[in-house]
Design a protein around this motif. Structure first.
Motif, PDB file in Angstrom:
ATOM      1  N   LEU A  52       8.240  14.405  -4.044  1.00 18.77           N
ATOM      2  CA  LEU A  52       7.470  15.509  -3.470  1.00 18.77           C
ATOM      3  C   LEU A  52       7.079  15.213  -2.030  1.00 18.77           C
ATOM      4  CD1 LEU A  52       6.032  18.254  -4.060  1.00 18.77           C
ATOM      5  CD2 LEU A  52       4.095  16.914  -4.919  1.00 18.77           C
ATOM      6  N   GLY A  53       6.872  13.949  -1.717  1.00 16.88           N
ATOM      7  CA  GLY A  53       6.518  13.556  -0.352  1.00 16.88           C
ATOM      8  C   GLY A  53       6.356  12.058  -0.271  1.00 16.88           C
ATOM      9  N   ARG A  54       5.907  11.585   0.880  1.00 15.52           N
ATOM     10  CA  ARG A  54       5.619  10.176   1.107  1.00 15.52           C
ATOM     11  C   ARG A  54       4.317  10.073   1.880  1.00 15.52           C
ATOM     12  NH1 ARG A  54       9.116   7.160  -2.084  1.00 15.52           N
ATOM     13  NH2 ARG A  54      11.179   8.124  -2.006  1.00 15.52           N
ATOM     14  N   LEU A  55       3.493   9.101   1.514  1.00 17.66           N
ATOM     15  CA  LEU A  55       2.266   8.875   2.258  1.00 17.66           C
ATOM     16  C   LEU A  55       2.618   8.476   3.686  1.00 17.66           C
ATOM     17  CD1 LEU A  55      -0.822   8.732   2.098  1.00 17.66           C
ATOM     18  CD2 LEU A  55      -0.598   6.311   1.511  1.00 17.66           C
ATOM     19  N   GLY A  56       1.978   9.120   4.655  1.00 19.83           N
ATOM     20  CA  GLY A  56       2.227   8.815   6.052  1.00 19.83           C
ATOM     21  C   GLY A  56       3.321   9.650   6.681  1.00 19.83           C
ATOM     22  N   GLU A  57       3.945  10.546   5.881  1.00 15.19           N
ATOM     23  CA  GLU A  57       4.990  11.412   6.410  1.00 15.19           C
ATOM     24  C   GLU A  57       4.693  12.854   6.022  1.00 15.19           C
ATOM     25  OE1 GLU A  57       8.745  10.152   4.874  1.00 15.19           O
ATOM     26  OE2 GLU A  57       8.443   8.045   5.423  1.00 15.19           O
ATOM     27  N   PRO A  58       4.996  13.819   6.895  1.00 13.77           N
ATOM     28  CA  PRO A  58       4.835  15.217   6.504  1.00 13.77           C
ATOM     29  C   PRO A  58       5.761  15.542   5.335  1.00 13.77           C
ATOM     30  CG  PRO A  58       5.186  14.999   8.879  1.00 13.77           C
ATOM     31  CD  PRO A  58       5.480  13.665   8.270  1.00 13.77           C
ATOM     32  N   SER A  59       5.283  16.311   4.390  1.00 15.05           N
ATOM     33  CA  SER A  59       6.116  16.708   3.258  1.00 15.05           C
ATOM     34  C   SER A  59       6.918  17.954   3.611  1.00 15.05           C
ATOM     35  CB  SER A  59       5.254  17.002   2.027  1.00 15.05           C
ATOM     36  OG  SER A  59       6.029  17.564   0.994  1.00 15.05           O
ATOM     37  N   ILE A 108     -11.501  -6.017   8.671  1.00 13.45           N
ATOM     38  CA  ILE A 108     -10.388  -5.064   8.520  1.00 13.45           C
ATOM     39  C   ILE A 108     -10.793  -3.688   9.036  1.00 13.45           C
ATOM     40  CG2 ILE A 108      -8.768  -4.016   6.902  1.00 13.45           C
ATOM     41  CD1 ILE A 108      -8.449  -7.042   7.204  1.00 13.45           C
ATOM     42  N   LEU A 109     -12.026  -3.296   8.741  1.00 20.80           N
ATOM     43  CA  LEU A 109     -12.579  -2.029   9.200  1.00 20.80           C
ATOM     44  C   LEU A 109     -13.988  -2.288   9.726  1.00 20.80           C
ATOM     45  CD1 LEU A 109     -11.643   0.317   6.204  1.00 20.80           C
ATOM     46  CD2 LEU A 109     -10.477   0.220   8.420  1.00 20.80           C
ATOM     47  N   ASN A 217      -3.037   1.038   8.385  1.00 27.10           N
ATOM     48  CA  ASN A 217      -3.342   1.860   9.555  1.00 27.10           C
ATOM     49  C   ASN A 217      -2.125   2.593  10.100  1.00 27.10           C
ATOM     50  OD1 ASN A 217      -6.218   1.359   9.922  1.00 27.10           O
ATOM     51  ND2 ASN A 217      -5.614  -0.752  10.334  1.00 27.10           N
ATOM     52  N   SER A 218      -1.020   2.567   9.354  1.00 29.22           N
ATOM     53  CA  SER A 218       0.128   3.381   9.752  1.00 29.22           C
ATOM     54  C   SER A 218      -0.290   4.850   9.753  1.00 29.22           C
ATOM     55  CB  SER A 218       1.286   3.166   8.777  1.00 29.22           C
ATOM     56  OG  SER A 218       1.741   1.824   8.820  1.00 29.22           O
ATOM     57  N   PRO A 219       0.288   5.662  10.643  1.00 30.31           N
ATOM     58  CA  PRO A 219      -0.115   7.071  10.739  1.00 30.31           C
ATOM     59  C   PRO A 219      -0.069   7.775   9.384  1.00 30.31           C
ATOM     60  CG  PRO A 219       1.322   6.503  12.559  1.00 30.31           C
ATOM     61  CD  PRO A 219       1.320   5.310  11.638  1.00 30.31           C
ATOM     62  N   GLY A 220      -1.156   8.471   9.063  1.00 25.37           N
ATOM     63  CA  GLY A 220      -1.231   9.253   7.845  1.00 25.37           C
ATOM     64  C   GLY A 220      -1.600   8.478   6.603  1.00 25.37           C
ATOM     65  N   GLU A 222      -3.930   5.113   4.571  1.00 22.66           N
ATOM     66  CA  GLU A 222      -5.324   4.961   4.149  1.00 22.66           C
ATOM     67  C   GLU A 222      -6.310   4.855   5.306  1.00 22.66           C
ATOM     68  OE1 GLU A 222      -2.941   3.820   0.554  1.00 22.66           O
ATOM     69  OE2 GLU A 222      -2.734   3.546   2.718  1.00 22.66           O
ATOM     70  N   GLY A 223      -5.931   4.174   6.382  1.00 19.97           N
ATOM     71  CA  GLY A 223      -6.835   4.077   7.524  1.00 19.97           C
ATOM     72  C   GLY A 223      -7.167   5.438   8.102  1.00 19.97           C
ATOM     73  N   ASP A 224      -6.158   6.294   8.221  1.00 22.82           N
ATOM     74  CA  ASP A 224      -6.400   7.648   8.733  1.00 22.82           C
ATOM     75  C   ASP A 224      -7.254   8.449   7.764  1.00 22.82           C
ATOM     76  OD1 ASP A 224      -5.083   7.272  11.093  1.00 22.82           O
ATOM     77  OD2 ASP A 224      -3.298   8.444  10.568  1.00 22.82           O
ATOM     78  N   VAL A 225      -7.023   8.260   6.461  1.00 22.52           N
ATOM     79  CA  VAL A 225      -7.849   8.964   5.451  1.00 22.52           C
ATOM     80  C   VAL A 225      -9.322   8.578   5.615  1.00 22.52           C
ATOM     81  CG1 VAL A 225      -8.326   9.176   2.981  1.00 22.52           C
ATOM     82  CG2 VAL A 225      -5.954   9.184   3.794  1.00 22.52           C
ATOM     83  N   LEU A 226      -9.580   7.288   5.829  1.00 23.37           N
ATOM     84  CA  LEU A 226     -10.966   6.840   5.980  1.00 23.37           C
ATOM     85  C   LEU A 226     -11.570   7.307   7.296  1.00 23.37           C
ATOM     86  CD1 LEU A 226     -10.635   3.240   4.532  1.00 23.37           C
ATOM     87  CD2 LEU A 226     -11.692   5.240   3.446  1.00 23.37           C
ATOM     88  N   ARG A 227     -10.770   7.327   8.359  1.00 23.67           N
ATOM     89  CA  ARG A 227     -11.297   7.845   9.628  1.00 23.67           C
ATOM     90  C   ARG A 227     -11.647   9.319   9.514  1.00 23.67           C
ATOM     91  NH1 ARG A 227      -8.104   3.623  11.625  1.00 23.67           N
ATOM     92  NH2 ARG A 227      -6.124   4.721  11.271  1.00 23.67           N
ATOM     93  N   ALA A 228     -10.814  10.083   8.828  1.00 18.81           N
ATOM     94  CA  ALA A 228     -11.117  11.506   8.610  1.00 18.81           C
ATOM     95  C   ALA A 228     -12.371  11.659   7.781  1.00 18.81           C
ATOM     96  CB  ALA A 228      -9.930  12.194   7.934  1.00 18.81           C
ATOM     97  N   GLY A 229     -12.542  10.806   6.776  1.00 24.01           N
ATOM     98  CA  GLY A 229     -13.750  10.869   5.956  1.00 24.01           C
ATOM     99  C   GLY A 229     -14.996  10.558   6.768  1.00 24.01           C
ATOM    100  N   ALA A 230     -14.905   9.548   7.627  1.00 23.22           N
ATOM    101  CA  ALA A 230     -16.062   9.187   8.459  1.00 23.22           C
ATOM    102  C   ALA A 230     -16.432  10.316   9.405  1.00 23.22           C
ATOM    103  CB  ALA A 230     -15.743   7.918   9.241  1.00 23.22           C
ATOM    104  N   MET A 231     -15.434  11.042   9.889  1.00 19.64           N
ATOM    105  CA  MET A 231     -15.707  12.164  10.803  1.00 19.64           C
ATOM    106  C   MET A 231     -16.374  13.319  10.069  1.00 19.64           C
ATOM    107  SD  MET A 231     -12.248  12.213  13.129  1.00 19.64           S
ATOM    108  CE  MET A 231     -12.762  13.723  13.984  1.00 19.64           C
ATOM    109  N   ARG A 232     -16.027  13.496   8.766  1.00 17.19           N
ATOM    110  CA  ARG A 232     -16.634  14.583   7.993  1.00 17.19           C
ATOM    111  C   ARG A 232     -18.054  14.245   7.599  1.00 17.19           C
ATOM    112  NH1 ARG A 232     -11.444  15.235   5.454  1.00 17.19           N
ATOM    113  NH2 ARG A 232     -12.072  13.683   3.912  1.00 17.19           N
ATOM    114  N   ASP A 233     -18.359  12.952   7.481  1.00 15.38           N
ATOM    115  CA  ASP A 233     -19.664  12.530   6.967  1.00 15.38           C
ATOM    116  C   ASP A 233     -20.804  12.930   7.906  1.00 15.38           C
ATOM    117  OD1 ASP A 233     -21.443  11.182   5.218  1.00 15.38           O
ATOM    118  OD2 ASP A 233     -21.475   9.499   6.616  1.00 15.38           O
TER     119      ASP A 233
END
Length: 233
Positions: A52-59, A108-109, A217-220, A222-233
């Motif tokens: 269905l897709g790959r983490l870090g790549e557009p589906s 690490i973070l 921290n590859s694009p898209g 877990e690192g990006d997921v956490l950065r997006a979460g921190a921005m929403r917080d």
């Protein structure tokens, strides 16, 4: 790994392989055919179609495929519970504590990013009615051909658990597809809890990735997921 028309699953923990085989037999959705088992290898017939897709790549999978994945997950969650236990809330809370401490102590973070995402993640640690969960429903484990689900692989973490954890794992790094998955799932879900599971899964998963030579921290990823979460917080 895939070798021609065969998937080879290698796991030295044969208890996990036992669960995988039993879970595939119990699951009411398509799973690969078991060809043979010679510990530590389990051989499965390769599924038709593509992931269905790959983490870090557009589906590139169509909207209908994501909705079909949501419908398949709902069918799984409506099945009878498997007869073994899943992780408890207390176990998950301890794992989260350990993961956050390791991320900060090893640099690490940033402590701020970990703290913000931990605050988000704690919303997932609430009582839930257990359902038959896949347990590791990464987008790469779901195979599709057009709008049809051809099969789901990697069942070694299947167990009674939180339905929203499966939905969160499926859409991790693909937030833009969440609406399609929920539409296919066919019932209201708490989107804040799904976002909480995105943070919790990412916080817990980064140590394994780092220790096995992967870059969270590859694009898209877990690192990006956490950065997006921190921005929403």
């Amino acid at each position: 790994m895939r070798v021609g028309d065969v998937f080879l699953k290698i796991d030295i923990d044969q208890g996990r392989t036992d669960i995988e085989i039993e879970a595939m037999a119990l699951a009411p959705i398509p799973t690969p055919q078991i060809l043979w088992r010679t510990p530590p290898v389990l051989a499965l017939a390769a599924l038709p179609g593509t992931a269905l897709g790959r983490l870090g790549e557009p589906s590139t999978s169509p909207s209908g495929a994501w909705a079909a994945a949501g419908a398949a997950v709902r069918k799984l969650h409506s099945a009878a519970l498997p007869p073994w236990r899943g992780r408890s809330l207390d176990e998950l809370a301890v794992e989260l504590d350990v993961a956050c401490a390791w991320l900060i102590s090893n640099g690490i973070l940033s402590a701020d990013m970990v703290t913000r995402n931990r605050r988000i993640a704690e919303a997932a640690l609430r009582p839930w009615a257990p359902v038959f969960t896949h347990g590791d429903l990464q987008v790469a484990h779901v195979f599709v051909a057009g709008d049809e689900i051809t099969g789901v692989i990697d069942w070694s973490e299947a167990a009674p658990g939180d339905a929203l954890y499966d939905l969160a794992t499926l859409t991790l790094g693909h937030e833009e597809r969440l609406g399609e998955v929920v539409a296919g799932y066919g019932t209201d879900v708490d989107l804040d809890v799904i976002r909480a599971w995105w943070s919790l899964r990412s916080l817990r998963g980064i140590r394994w990735l780092v220790e096995h030579g992967f870059d969270p921290n590859s694009p898209g990823c877990e690192g990006d997921v956490l950065r997006a979460g921190a921005m929403r917080d």
